[in-house]
Design a protein around this motif. Structure first.
Motif, PDB file in Angstrom:
ATOM      1  N   LYS A  25       0.700  -1.200  -0.142  1.00  0.00           N
ATOM      2  CA  LYS A  25       0.056   0.018   0.107  1.00  0.00           C
ATOM      3  C   LYS A  25       0.816   1.122   0.043  1.00  0.00           C
ATOM      4  O   LYS A  25       0.456   2.475  -0.326  1.00  0.00           O
ATOM      5  N   SER A  26       2.241   1.248   0.325  1.00  0.00           N
ATOM      6  CA  SER A  26       2.967   2.315   0.246  1.00  0.00           C
ATOM      7  C   SER A  26       3.422   2.756  -1.061  1.00  0.00           C
ATOM      8  O   SER A  26       4.126   3.650  -1.246  1.00  0.00           O
ATOM      9  N   LEU A  27       3.278   1.678  -2.033  1.00  0.00           N
ATOM     10  CA  LEU A  27       3.548   2.031  -3.134  1.00  0.00           C
ATOM     11  C   LEU A  27       3.013   3.498  -3.908  1.00  0.00           C
ATOM     12  O   LEU A  27       1.768   3.654  -3.471  1.00  0.00           O
ATOM     13  N   PRO A  28       3.617   4.295  -4.785  1.00  0.00           N
ATOM     14  CA  PRO A  28       2.960   5.448  -5.146  1.00  0.00           C
ATOM     15  C   PRO A  28       1.453   5.203  -5.892  1.00  0.00           C
ATOM     16  O   PRO A  28       1.552   4.091  -6.378  1.00  0.00           O
ATOM     17  N   SER A  29       0.385   5.999  -5.872  1.00  0.00           N
ATOM     18  CA  SER A  29      -0.893   5.836  -6.302  1.00  0.00           C
ATOM     19  C   SER A  29      -0.483   5.444  -7.890  1.00  0.00           C
ATOM     20  O   SER A  29      -1.495   4.696  -8.292  1.00  0.00           O
ATOM     21  N   ARG A  30       0.419   6.172  -8.472  1.00  0.00           N
ATOM     22  CA  ARG A  30       0.364   5.970  -9.971  1.00  0.00           C
ATOM     23  C   ARG A  30       0.810   4.589 -10.242  1.00  0.00           C
ATOM     24  O   ARG A  30       0.408   3.855 -11.239  1.00  0.00           O
ATOM     25  N   ILE A  31       1.551   4.060  -9.513  1.00  0.00           N
ATOM     26  CA  ILE A  31       2.287   2.612  -9.456  1.00  0.00           C
ATOM     27  C   ILE A  31       0.927   1.676  -9.125  1.00  0.00           C
ATOM     28  O   ILE A  31       0.937   0.567 -10.096  1.00  0.00           O
ATOM     29  N   GLN A  32       0.381   1.773  -8.396  1.00  0.00           N
ATOM     30  CA  GLN A  32      -1.013   1.257  -7.958  1.00  0.00           C
ATOM     31  C   GLN A  32      -1.892   1.249  -8.992  1.00  0.00           C
ATOM     32  O   GLN A  32      -2.494   0.093  -9.601  1.00  0.00           O
ATOM     33  N   TYR A  99      12.260  -2.880  -6.336  1.00  0.00           N
ATOM     34  CA  TYR A  99      11.676  -2.114  -5.269  1.00  0.00           C
ATOM     35  C   TYR A  99      11.357  -3.312  -4.268  1.00  0.00           C
ATOM     36  O   TYR A  99      11.684  -3.095  -3.117  1.00  0.00           O
TER      37      TYR A  99
END
Length: 108
Positions: A25-32, A99
């Motif tokens: 969930k800590s991935l940047p929103s654009r990566i999600q 990552y």
């Protein structure tokens, strides 16, 4: 901490749902968003369930499963689509592997 296979995310054409492992969930929103688009478009195109999994070595695998009685699942299209994703999204997939190795396996 992470020696076994770890699910990153997945999507199901049966439930029409996307899943992202809470650990990521800590991935940047654009990566999600990119992961969601990749998974959902795949399952909309060929059906079944697509799961992105890190193996024991930290390699990101695209795994596809389908229900036994799913006559609409396109097995050949699935294999072709995975190759296309691996080719077109190679940099993105490699970045996800990096990552994972750095932040989850503490490799330098």
């Amino acid at each position: 901490m992470y020696q076994e296979r770890v699910v990153l995310c997945g999507a199901s054409s049966y439930e029409q749902k996307f899943y992202l492992n809470e650990d990521f969930k800590s991935l940047p929103s654009r990566i999600q968003d990119e992961l969601k688009i990749l998974c959902v478009l795949f399952t909309e195109d060929v059906g079944g369930i697509l799961t992105l999994v890190f193996n024991e070595e930290g390699k990101l695998l695209l795994e596809v499963t389908a229900e036994e009685d799913d006559f609409f699942f396109d097995e050949i299209g699935s294999e072709l689509k995975i190759r296309q994703i691996q080719r077109e999204k190679a940099d993105f997939l490699q970045a996800m592997e990096m990552y994972y190795r750095v932040f989850f396996r503490n490799e330098a």
